[in-house]
Every structure is written in structure tokens, then in C-alpha cells.
Design an enzyme around this catalytic site. Structure first.
Site, PDB file in Angstrom:
ATOM      1  N   GLU A   1      -0.634  -2.279   5.040  1.00 34.35           N
ATOM      2  CA  GLU A   1       0.120  -2.142   6.589  1.00 34.35           C
ATOM      3  C   GLU A   1      -0.090  -0.855   7.325  1.00 34.35           C
ATOM      4  OE1 GLU A   1       3.147  -0.963   8.869  1.00 34.35           O
ATOM      5  OE2 GLU A   1       2.908   0.186   6.809  1.00 34.35           O
TER       6      GLU A   1
ATOM      7  N   ASP B   1       1.152  -0.953  -0.127  1.00 36.00           N
ATOM      8  CA  ASP B   1       0.015   0.262  -0.014  1.00 36.00           C
ATOM      9  C   ASP B   1       1.140   1.128  -0.273  1.00 36.00           C
ATOM     10  OD1 ASP B   1       0.760  -0.596   3.212  1.00 36.00           O
ATOM     11  OD2 ASP B   1      -0.408   0.947   3.713  1.00 36.00           O
TER      12      ASP B   1
END
Length: 434
Positions: free
Chosen positions: A178, A120
């Protein structure tokens, strides 16, 4: 003081095998494509499609849609023929200790090593003027996750082509979210560490706090736990000229901010590192109006797992006590985000041994590299032994040394090949030695 770190321009790339060095152009290409299309947590659809497409091209078995956008690839080694495996099994049986029932222990199954990479990006507007600049307004890979994904892809490709070099199984976990709200836990709950069961896990973070050509690895606590709280102080507003008619929420909040610092200074063992940071404080609308309410947001960070629950209790005690003394009330919301990243001793030793083969020693190995930053890799490490480590990626000579989460963050892409080499050697050493 003269730096003891190696100069990035003098990094010895001969330590990276030719097959991985030949992958470097593809690693850069993949990383830059991912960098152009950053996506926030649980929204990484384009990223997942790209990863899945590559795995399909290489005929690597994988599952998609785990925890929304996560992917798990499985690569089975075939580096030992059946006769060799049978010989090893016989040796283990000969050395096995009889169980309580008198039967010998069962022969161990081939080991399973997992590799984790986060995929991400962050809600940051990129300021770099590079050909691969983010094409998504307000979203940027400002923490190196695009590099992590490229390294994991390169590792998958290499291992698939060299399955004869190891005998167990490798699971490569492409994890969403994350940065927030955390994709590790839902992936674990979805069973990514099962079928086959993972014996150990490793992961890396490209790290601009270390120069290219270094590896930061240590046993025990590497990164901190992070807990968060929001608090609203409820006072009584009024005119700035008539404070005696009010309960000034700004004064109460100021006292609380100062008092919170005493938790670390006077309640935590000085041997244990911890920090309380009030990052937001909002109150008032005009200079001559005493604010009715004040709102603050903060984070708490620590390494020692035994401190879990302590800060929650102590923060509320301080807030409640100060509010009572000023005649205010409060509304407190406190929650735990990620536990500390705790590396297993044996797996950390494995990573350090590999690092000594990949980077120049001793100055290339940085054993004391703790940071109060947090990572949800910690949830994986609570389930199975493993090691998370830092791979130096800064190169000031190329203006590639901006810190993580900065709108001009970027890194020396030479680190991509080094990351693949680290992972591949860890796989070979772990699955051959075990």
C-alpha cells in the site's frame, strides 16, 4: 478549548462481545510478531507465510501469491438453513418486477462482502525501545499495518467459528505494497473481486490523529488523490560573479516553486481542497558557482475526482512559461499514483450504524475526518461500493500518540479488539440485511 473526544482511559469495552474480548491477547501477540518482522511492499514473504499458516490452522480456504505476496481468504456463512433461504427467495420472486421479456427477475445470489487489510511496512529505522521492536534494520511498521493484519486475522478466526451468524460470503483481502508502489490495482487485475463477485468492500485504518474510542467515518471523499512529478530545470552554469553569462537554474526553480502555489490559490474553486507540495529541491555544488541544473520533486493532492488531469496540464504550463521567460528549458515527468478514496453513501451509513454500537456516541463518531493523505483502497472503491474508515488508536497517557510515519509511532493495542468488533458487526449487519 476542552476536547469533545472521550478519554481513552474511560473507553467502555463492554460494547465488545466477550468472544472478541477473549481474542485480545492473541491479537496483541500477532500484531507484535508482525511488528518485529516488517517488510517492504511486494517483499512481505514472512508476513504472508504467517497469515497463511494461521488460516490453515483454522481451516479457512485461501489463495496465496496474488500480486506476489497477497492473500485472499474466503469464509462462507451458513447462518440460514435451506428452508429459510427458500422462503426469502419466494418472497423476492413475489415482489419482483417482470423483465422486458415477461420473465421475472432472477433471485439474487447471497451477498459477498470483502474486507481489506494492508500488510506492508515502511523504510524507517524504529526508535521505540519496546520488546517487540523491529528486528529488520531500516524497516518499520510505522503506519499501523501490523495492526490491520492482526485485526483481519482476528476477524477471519471469529467468522470461521461463528458462520451460523451470517448467510453470505466474506472475502478477506491481505494486500501488499500500500505504501508504494500500490498493491490494490494488481490484486484487482488478478481477480480478487471475482469468483464469487464482491458486492461491497470495507476497510479500516488505525488512526493516531483520533483518540482510542472514536471512529472517523463519512460518505463521499475521505482521503485525497495523489499525483507526483519530477522536474529538472536546464539552465547554463557559470561563475557567481558573472551572472549575465548564465541562466541560473536556482532562480528559475525558485520562481516555479512560488508560482505553483497559485494553482490552488487562484485556479481551483475555493470550495475544493487541494495542495501542491514541493518536497525536494536540489541544485548547486558550491556557493560561488551558478548551478547548471536544478531538480525538484513534488506531490499534488485533491478530493474532487473532476480535477483529474487539470493539475498535470497547469503544472506544465507554469513550468514552461517561467522557463521560457528566463531562457531555460525543462524535463518534466508527471504521473498519477492513487485516486481519491470515495465512500459509498449506503455502506458508510452501515459502518456508522455499527460504530454507534461499538463506541460511545455522539462524541465517539467523527464524521468530518478528511485527510489529504492518500490510500490505494481507492482502487477497490472504484470497482465496488464500499467504505474506508478510521479507528482511533492514540493514547497520550501511554505516550502512544506519535504521528504516522514517525520513527516512534505506536498505538494503543486496545483498538485491535475494537477493530474486530467493527468488522464482525459490519459482516453480520450487511449479510443479514441483504
Amino acid at each position: 478549548m476542552v476536547s469533545t473526544f472521550p478519554n481513552p482511559s474511560s473507553v467502555d469495552l463492554s460494547r465488545i462481545r466477550l468472544a472478541i474480548r477473549s481474542l485480545q491477547p492473541q491479537l496483541v501477540e500477532w500484531r507484535r510478531r508482525l511488528h518485529q518482522q516488517p517488510e517492504l511492499g511486494f517483499q512481505e514473504k514472512l508476513t504472508a507465510e504467517f497469515v497463511s499458516q494461521k488460516l490453515q490452522e483454522w481451516e479457512i480456504e485461501h489463495q496465496t501469491g496474488i500480486a506476489h505476496t497477497g492473500i485472499v481468504a474466503t469464509i462462507k456463512g451458513k447462518g440460514q438453513d435451506s428452508e429459510t433461504i427458500q422462503n426469502r427467495s419466494t418472497e423476492r420472486l413475489a415482489l419482483s418486477v417482470p423483465s422486458a421479456s415477461g420473465r421475472e427477475a432472477e433471485v439474487q445470489n447471497p451477498k459477498v462482502l470483502a474486507i481489506r487489510a494492508d500488510i506492508d511496512a515502511l523504510p524507517i529505522q524504529e526508535l521505540n525501545e519496546v520488546p517487540y521492536k523491529s528486528q529488520h534494520d531500516g524497516v518499520m511498521h510505522a503506519c499501523g499495518h501490523d495492526g490491520h493484519t492482526a485485526i483481519a486475522l482476528g476477524t477471519a478466526y471469529y467468522l470461521q467459528q461463528h458462520r451460523q451468524d451470517f448467510s453470505g460470503t466474506v472475502k478477506i483481502i491481505f494486500q501488499p505494497a500500500e505504501e508504494s508502489p500500490g498493491g490494490a490495482k494488481p490484486m484487482i487485475e488478478a481477480g480478487v473481486l471475482k469468483n464469487p463477485d464482491v458486492d461491497a468492500i470495507i476497510g479500516l485504518h488505525l488512526w493516531n490523529n483520533l483518540p482510542l474510542g472514536t471512529v472517523g467515518v463519512r460518505a463521499g471523499a475521505l482521503m485525497a488523490a495523489v499525483e507526483c512529478f519530477n522536474c529538472t530545470i536546464l539552465g547554463k552554469g557559470g561563475h557567481g560573479a558573472l551572472p549575465h553569462q548564465t541562466v541560473d537554474s536556482v532562480v528559475v526553480a525558485a520562481q516555479i516553486v512560488n508560482a505553483l502555489q497559485t494553482i490552488v490559490a487562484r485556479n481551483v474553486n475555493p470550495i475544493d481542497s487541494a495542495v501542491v507540495t514541493v518536497g525536494e529541491l536540489h541544485a548547486g555544488t558550491k556557493r560561488n558557482v551558478i548551478a547548471d541544473t536544478a531538480r525538484m520533486s513534488a506531490t499534488v493532492r485533491y478530493f474532487n475526482p473532476s480535477l483529474k488531469g487539470f493539475f498535470n496540464q497547469r503544472v506544465e504550463q507554469i513550468i514552461a512559461g517561467i522557463c521560457q521567460s528566463y531562457g531555460a528549458s525543462y524535463d518534466l515527468e508527471y504521473w498519477s499514483l492513487y485516486p481519491p478514496v470515495i465512500n459509498d453513501i449506503k455502506i458508510a451509513e452501515l459502518v456508522q450504524t455499527v460504530a454507534e454500537e461499538v463506541v460511545e456516541t455522539p462524541m465517539g463518531i467523527v464524521p468530518e475526518c478528511q485527510t489529504m493523505a492518500a490510500e490505494d483502497m481507492s482502487f477497490f472503491l472504484q470497482e465496488v461500493p464500499g467504505c474506508y474508515f478510521f479507528l482511533g488508536s492514540a493514547n497520550p497517557e501511554k505516550d502512544l500518540a506519535y504521528p504516522h510515519h514517525h520513527p516512534r509511532f505506536d498505538f494503543d493495542e486496545t483498538a485491535l479488539g475494537m477493530g474486530v468488533e467493527m468488522f464482525v458487526r459490519c459482516v453480520e449487519n450487511y449479510l443479514i440485511l441483504n
